[in-house]
Enzyme design. Sequence first.
Site, short mmCIF file in Angstrom:
data_model
loop_
_atom_site.label_atom_id
_atom_site.label_comp_id
_atom_site.label_asym_id
_atom_site.label_seq_id
_atom_site.Cartn_x
_atom_site.Cartn_y
_atom_site.Cartn_z
N PRO A 99 16.56 7.99 -37.46
CA PRO A 99 17.07 6.72 -36.94
C PRO A 99 18.50 6.43 -37.41
O PRO A 99 19.19 5.60 -36.85
CB PRO A 99 16.09 5.68 -37.49
CG PRO A 99 14.89 6.43 -37.89
CD PRO A 99 15.36 7.80 -38.29
N GLU A 126 9.08 10.06 -46.01
CA GLU A 126 10.16 9.07 -45.93
C GLU A 126 11.50 9.73 -45.61
O GLU A 126 12.50 9.03 -45.47
CB GLU A 126 10.26 8.32 -47.27
CG GLU A 126 9.00 7.55 -47.65
CD GLU A 126 8.51 6.67 -46.51
OE1 GLU A 126 7.33 6.80 -46.13
OE2 GLU A 126 9.32 5.90 -45.98
N ARG A 164 16.95 21.52 -19.65
CA ARG A 164 17.14 21.20 -18.22
C ARG A 164 18.57 21.47 -17.77
O ARG A 164 18.82 21.73 -16.60
CB ARG A 164 16.84 19.72 -17.96
CG ARG A 164 15.44 19.25 -18.19
CD ARG A 164 15.37 17.73 -18.01
NE ARG A 164 15.90 17.33 -16.71
CZ ARG A 164 15.24 17.45 -15.58
NH1 ARG A 164 14.03 17.95 -15.59
NH2 ARG A 164 15.75 17.08 -14.43
N ASP A 179 20.11 14.38 -11.50
CA ASP A 179 19.54 13.51 -12.54
C ASP A 179 20.34 12.23 -12.66
O ASP A 179 21.56 12.25 -12.51
CB ASP A 179 19.63 14.23 -13.91
CG ASP A 179 18.47 15.19 -14.09
OD1 ASP A 179 17.68 15.31 -13.15
OD2 ASP A 179 18.40 15.81 -15.16
N1 EFW Z 1 14.72 7.43 -33.62
C1 EFW Z 1 14.58 8.73 -33.90
O1 EFW Z 1 15.14 9.61 -33.25
C2 EFW Z 1 13.74 9.10 -35.07
C3 EFW Z 1 13.82 10.37 -35.64
C4 EFW Z 1 13.02 10.69 -36.74
C5 EFW Z 1 12.16 9.70 -37.24
N2 EFW Z 1 11.36 9.89 -38.33
C6 EFW Z 1 11.55 11.00 -39.26
C7 EFW Z 1 10.46 11.00 -40.28
C8 EFW Z 1 11.10 11.05 -41.62
C9 EFW Z 1 12.56 11.27 -41.43
O2 EFW Z 1 12.86 12.65 -41.49
C10 EFW Z 1 12.85 10.78 -40.04
N3 EFW Z 1 12.09 8.48 -36.64
C11 EFW Z 1 12.87 8.18 -35.61
#
Ligand code: EFW
Length: 256
Positions: A99, A126, A164, A179
């Site tokens: 994220p 985590e 793709r 697309d």
């Molecule tokens: N929004 C996303 O693309 C996304 C990517 C990974 C994720 N979670 C992993 C688990 C632990 C850490 O490596 C991140 N969550 C959300």
Amino acid sequence: MTTSNPILRFSAISLFPEMFAAVTESGVVGRAIKKGKVAVDLINPRDFTTDRHRTVDDRPYGGGPGMLMKVEPLEKAIEFAQSSQPDGNRPGKVIYLSPQGEKIDHQMVSQLSQEEHLILLAGRYEGIDERLLNKHVDLELSLGDFVLSGGELAAMAVIDSVTRLVPEVLGHKESAEQDSFADGLLDHQHYTRPEVYDGNRVPQVLLSGNHQVIESWRLQQRLGRTWLRRPDLLARKKLTEQEEKLLSMFQAQFES
Ligand SMILES: NC(=O)c1ccc(N[C@@H]2CC[C@@H](O)C2)nc1
């Protein structure tokens, strides 16, 4: 025709490699693998552990909930992925899904489809030690502002969307040029049989057989829907005179 060297190779580093069957054993990616255009290697950090319990996680310094992925197994898995690259080729680009990454969009997917080797690091728990990320990760990417329990689903989204766009992966029937986003607009509405469903008819223009009028209607719907739903995308797009005209007609009808 299977070629020994695929156009694009993915190496997925994950504690749950079996999850990737969702993309490798079906659909566009499955077919591209069968045709030898794309390859997906699965690498499990657990295979690079040295202790009896094959430990892959450890506690966070500074305390707090949950565990982190151990550095050593990950580093060995990444180095293994990079060593599997044929000599002389550009080293694989290491992508970490999280994220905290840069939001993925069509532009990014299109750039990635030009690479030869993408190493996708799917984290669990985590997350991963910052020093490992600083040392090995070239690009941190995010699907959007939400948390997944692992990076695997995000990694599979990258594999599918990038595949793709690899030349000759999609047949002309499913071509990626059509697309949405390919030209910065959302897609138009789609209809198929029956002609009347739930009392609603298919728009007459689509039954007319007049391809010029149909294409113009579809473009107008794409412009109108982008204006209504994603004005941010429209703001970034330079419209032709014809597109401006179609959009203003749509807006006039909408506001009448
Ligand atoms: N929004 C996303 O693309 C996304 C990517 C990974 C994720 N979670 C992993 C688990 C632990 C850490 O490596 C991140 N969550 C959300």
